[in-house]
Design a protein around this motif. Structure first.
Motif, short mmCIF file in Angstrom:
data_model
loop_
_atom_site.label_atom_id
_atom_site.label_comp_id
_atom_site.label_asym_id
_atom_site.label_seq_id
_atom_site.Cartn_x
_atom_site.Cartn_y
_atom_site.Cartn_z
N HIS A 50 9.21 -2.51 -19.49
CA HIS A 50 8.65 -2.68 -21.08
C HIS A 50 9.21 -4.04 -21.38
O HIS A 50 10.30 -4.58 -21.31
CB HIS A 50 9.48 -1.65 -21.88
N GLY A 51 8.34 -4.99 -21.95
CA GLY A 51 8.85 -6.27 -22.48
C GLY A 51 8.79 -7.26 -21.47
O GLY A 51 9.00 -7.12 -20.16
N THR B 12 3.67 -3.67 -21.44
CA THR B 12 4.23 -2.75 -20.42
C THR B 12 3.52 -3.10 -19.06
O THR B 12 2.41 -3.76 -18.88
CB THR B 12 4.11 -1.37 -20.77
N THR C 169 2.38 -9.50 -24.03
CA THR C 169 2.97 -9.40 -25.47
C THR C 169 4.35 -9.05 -25.42
O THR C 169 5.04 -8.71 -24.46
CB THR C 169 2.26 -8.57 -26.45
N VAL C 170 5.23 -9.10 -26.68
CA VAL C 170 6.54 -8.90 -26.38
C VAL C 170 6.77 -7.45 -26.12
O VAL C 170 7.85 -7.22 -25.47
CB VAL C 170 7.06 -9.35 -28.07
N ASP C 171 5.96 -6.47 -26.56
CA ASP C 171 6.24 -5.24 -26.21
C ASP C 171 5.37 -4.72 -25.15
O ASP C 171 4.79 -3.57 -25.03
CB ASP C 171 6.09 -4.43 -27.56
N THR D 164 -1.25 -6.66 -22.98
CA THR D 164 -0.49 -5.35 -23.67
C THR D 164 -0.01 -4.46 -22.43
O THR D 164 1.09 -3.91 -22.79
CB THR D 164 -1.19 -4.81 -24.60
#
Length: 198
Positions: free
Chosen positions: A78-79, A67, A63-65, A146
């Motif tokens: 992150h990211g 980890t 996902t964009v955020d 995620t």
């Protein structure tokens, strides 16, 4: 022809029925266990990304955020961009970096992956192949990761590679990457972005 007492025949029939039930239950349990060990699409994509040469393929699975935590080295990224950067760095330091999935077990939005993490650290006398356990946490649609937590023994990687326990990669081999320590892990991240292992 000898006849058996009715009680002995009943006992034999009951034992045969119990044996058949036990075999059927064991076969069903084995089928369920085997189904749980078959990697899902996301696990196959994750392994393919690690085994491939495009670092962005790994980042794209998150996902964009999302980890990514490498608990062997003690860093978290992150990211998608940072995660892709970590894969690029691993490719730059480890020849033939490879993940072989041995089993995967899903429980809701979490997948535990039992794998072998292998490769040849550049400059090391021998390659390594160590057990690794990965916990993947998925988004609600089970399409993206995620969180990824990889657990393996850095000391075993170094020992198998024929390197001392305090080995650090040569400074010229490392591109500086921002990283945050893994919660609860002893950070091996050193000033200047040099990790104690990878």
């Amino acid at each position: 022809m000898t006849s058996r007492p009715p009680h002995a025949v009943s006992t034999l029939v009951a034992v045969a029925a119990l044996c058949a039930t036990a075999v059927s239950a064991a076969t069903t349990a084995q089928a369920v266990e085997d189904a749980g060990r078959r990697p899902s699409r996301i696990v196959n994509d994750w392994a393919r990304a690690w085994n491939g040469t495009d670092p962005r393929a790994l980042g794209a699975l998150f996902t964009v955020d999302g980890t990514y935590s490498d608990e062997g080295v003690g860093v978290t990224f992150h990211g998608r961009q940072e995660i892709s950067g970590w894969k690029a760095r691993a490719d730059g330091m480890i020849d033939g970096v490879h993940v072989t999935v041995r089993a995967a077990h899903r429980n809701g939005d979490r997948i535990t992956v039992d794998a072998v993490y292998a490769g040849h650290l550049k400059g090391a006398p021998t390659p390594f192949a160590v057990p690794m356990t990965t916990l993947l946490e998925l988004d609600g649609s089970h399409c993206r990761i995620t969180a990824d937590r990889d657990r393996y023994s850095l000391s075993t990687v170094l020992a198998q590679s024929g390197l001392p326990a305090d080995w650090t990669p040569p400074a010229g081999q490392i591109a500086h990457r921002r990283a945050a320590p893994v919660a609860g892990a002893r950070s091996r991240w050193r000033p200047g972005g040099v990790a104690a292992g990878l």
